[in-house]
Design an enzyme around this catalytic site. Structure first.
Site, PDB file in Angstrom:
ATOM      1  N   ASP A  36      -2.537   1.796   1.135  1.00 46.93           N
ATOM      2  CA  ASP A  36      -2.796   3.105   1.745  1.00 46.93           C
ATOM      3  C   ASP A  36      -2.378   4.184   0.752  1.00 46.93           C
ATOM      4  O   ASP A  36      -1.216   4.244   0.341  1.00 46.93           O
ATOM      5  CB  ASP A  36      -1.962   3.204   3.044  1.00 46.93           C
ATOM      6  CG  ASP A  36      -2.260   4.473   3.820  1.00 46.93           C
ATOM      7  OD1 ASP A  36      -3.054   5.302   3.339  1.00 46.93           O
ATOM      8  OD2 ASP A  36      -1.683   4.622   4.918  1.00 46.93           O
ATOM      9  N   GLU A 133      -7.758   3.595   2.634  1.00 44.27           N
ATOM     10  CA  GLU A 133      -6.983   2.415   3.046  1.00 44.27           C
ATOM     11  C   GLU A 133      -7.869   1.178   2.974  1.00 44.27           C
ATOM     12  O   GLU A 133      -9.044   1.246   3.299  1.00 44.27           O
ATOM     13  CB  GLU A 133      -6.547   2.527   4.514  1.00 44.27           C
ATOM     14  CG  GLU A 133      -5.668   3.684   4.836  1.00 44.27           C
ATOM     15  CD  GLU A 133      -5.314   3.691   6.315  1.00 44.27           C
ATOM     16  OE1 GLU A 133      -5.103   2.614   6.906  1.00 44.27           O
ATOM     17  OE2 GLU A 133      -5.252   4.784   6.890  1.00 44.27           O
TER      18      GLU A 133
HETATM   19 MG   LIG Z   1      -3.321   7.411   3.426  1.00 46.76          MG
END
Ligand SMILES: [Mg+2]
Length: 426
Positions: A36, A133
């Site tokens: 992420d 992500e």
């Molecule tokens: Mg992020």
């Protein structure tokens, strides 16, 4: 883009998670990474304009519009307490000198593509979850690149060095815990949630840290005394079902580490159970020639889709609607499995003729290929006469050649001659 633990609304969007409880537990633990990017839009902007890092900065919707909101912030803006999804008015109250930058979506997409290219150096099992992500299943890559942590650190280092972007990585044995891990340490960190000791790492965390526990779900859980992920794992399943239905059961499985959803690569299509193509033509089909044309036209795309999935059908079915909206459906088995339009259309025409529809008007027509089996198995089980096999192979190469021409030049590049300017479809 992921904006904090408020993700309760995404449950229906991600169908991969829906039936996890039905899947059986794998015999070996998988190694799943969730990667992420930290404050993605802001980091992309500062990668391009390093001077943005010298002042508090926020990427935001229309700055002229009082209703604009903050989409991402840099570290200095965070120090002033400016938060994602906050209104610009409120952000300016906290930090009057806040530099407002309009989003450059093209840049974010380009950096996202480059990140994904790095992921593919380690595994082809990459499942994006929004622009910044992705989940990676690296179970089979460990021999080549080291364990989950080594791969996570290597990818994190490369993204930072090559793209100027920092990411947080969660490493675990399922997707839900990997995602949770990537939320725990930010920015630029790797967090491991191991299968043997996940309870001691995450069971004390608030229940809304778990994927799919949104604000309203968390309120319901809190009301029945479930405050932590551990509480959820150990709760009475009957109570959970009473308050949250099937979702309650699914979330409890997640809390207990029982998430077996696979990492599903982009562009993946599940194997179909049947393949159909139907059409209401521009005019009713009125002659045997019309019907023959329609059946051939529909069968071609049915066969093309069978070949694309490497499947053959063992049964053909036809659905007919008459001009007075009566419906008729019949099916018939084939002598051998096939993925050729010539054979599918012949069987469909046999069905129509046997049921005395060749000389009636037809309003709409659907051709179905059913009882599907993998093409390889189908051929192995059939004992062919030599000339039949040769003939089949000849037709197969011809029809596959049409598939590739259409894939390259579009569906209209090649087809049956009778389709050209045919008033039934043009
Ligand atoms: Mg992020």
């Amino acid at each position: 883009m992921y904006m904090g633990p408020d993700h309760g609304g995404q449950i229906m969007k991600n169908s991969n998670f829906k039936s996890t409880s039905n899947r059986s537990a794998p015999t070996k633990y998988r190694t799943i990474l969730h990667i992420d990017a930290n404050s993605f839009f802001a980091t992309c902007e500062t990668a391009l304009h390093p001077e943005y890092n010298l002042v508090p900065m926020a990427v935001c919707g229309s700055a002229e519009d009082r209703h604009g909101i903050v989409l991402a912030t840099n570290a200095l803006a965070k120090k002033y307490g400016v938060k994602t999804a906050e209104t610009l008015w409120s952000a300016k109250q906290k930090c009057p000198n806040l530099l407002l930058v309009r989003p450059t979506y093209g840049l974010y997409e380009e950096i996202s593509r480059k990140m994904n290219r790095i992921f593919y150096d380690y595994t082809d099992l990459v499942e994006p979850f929004g622009i910044d992500e992705s989940w990676l299943d690296v179970t089979a890559s460990k021999k080549l690149f080291g364990g989950g942590k080594a791969i996570a650190d290597a990818i994190r280092g490369r993204i930072k060095q090559e793209l100027g972007i920092t990411v947080s990585v969660g490493v675990s044995f399922n997707k839900v815990f990997a995602k949770l891990g990537s939320d725990l340490k930010k920015p630029d960190a790797t967090t491991i949630i191991p299968p043997q000791s996940f309870a001691s790492v995450i069971w004390d965390l608030p229940v809304n840290y778990l994927l799919f526990v949104g604000p309203s779900c968390a309120r319901t859980l809190n009301r029945i005394g479930i405050k932590t992920i551990g509480d959820l794992a150990c709760a009475n399943p009957t109570t959970l079902k009473e308050y949250l239905g099937k979702t309650g059961v699914m979330l409890q499985n997640f809390a207990a580490g029982q998430d077996y959803a696979p990492v599903t690569p982009m562009g993946y299509e599940p194997t179909p159970k049947s393949v159909s193509n139907g059409m209401t033509f521009r005019a009713n089909l009125a002659t045997p020639q019309d019907i023959s044309f329609a059946v051939t036209y529909l069968s071609m795309s049915v066969a093309e889709r069978l070949r694309k999935h490497g499947l053959c059908c063992n049964t053909v079915a036809v659905t007919i609607r008459t001009p007075n909206q009566q419906s008729f459906n019949r099916q018939a088995p084939l002598n051998h499995a096939t993925c050729l339009y010539s054979e599918i259309s012949k069987k469909a025409l046999d069905i129509i003729a046997e049921n005395q529809y060749m000389h009636k008007e037809i309003y709409s027509l659907t051709v179905h290929a059913e009882k599907l089996s993998p093409a390889e198995d189908s051929f192995q089980q059939q004992l062919f006469a030599d000339d039949w096999e040769l003939n089949y192979k000849k037709h197969y190469s011809l029809e596959s050649a049409v598939d590739s021409i259409r894939a390259r030049f579009g569906r209209t590049a090649i087809g049956i001659a009778s389709a050209v300017k045919n008033p039934l479809i043009v």
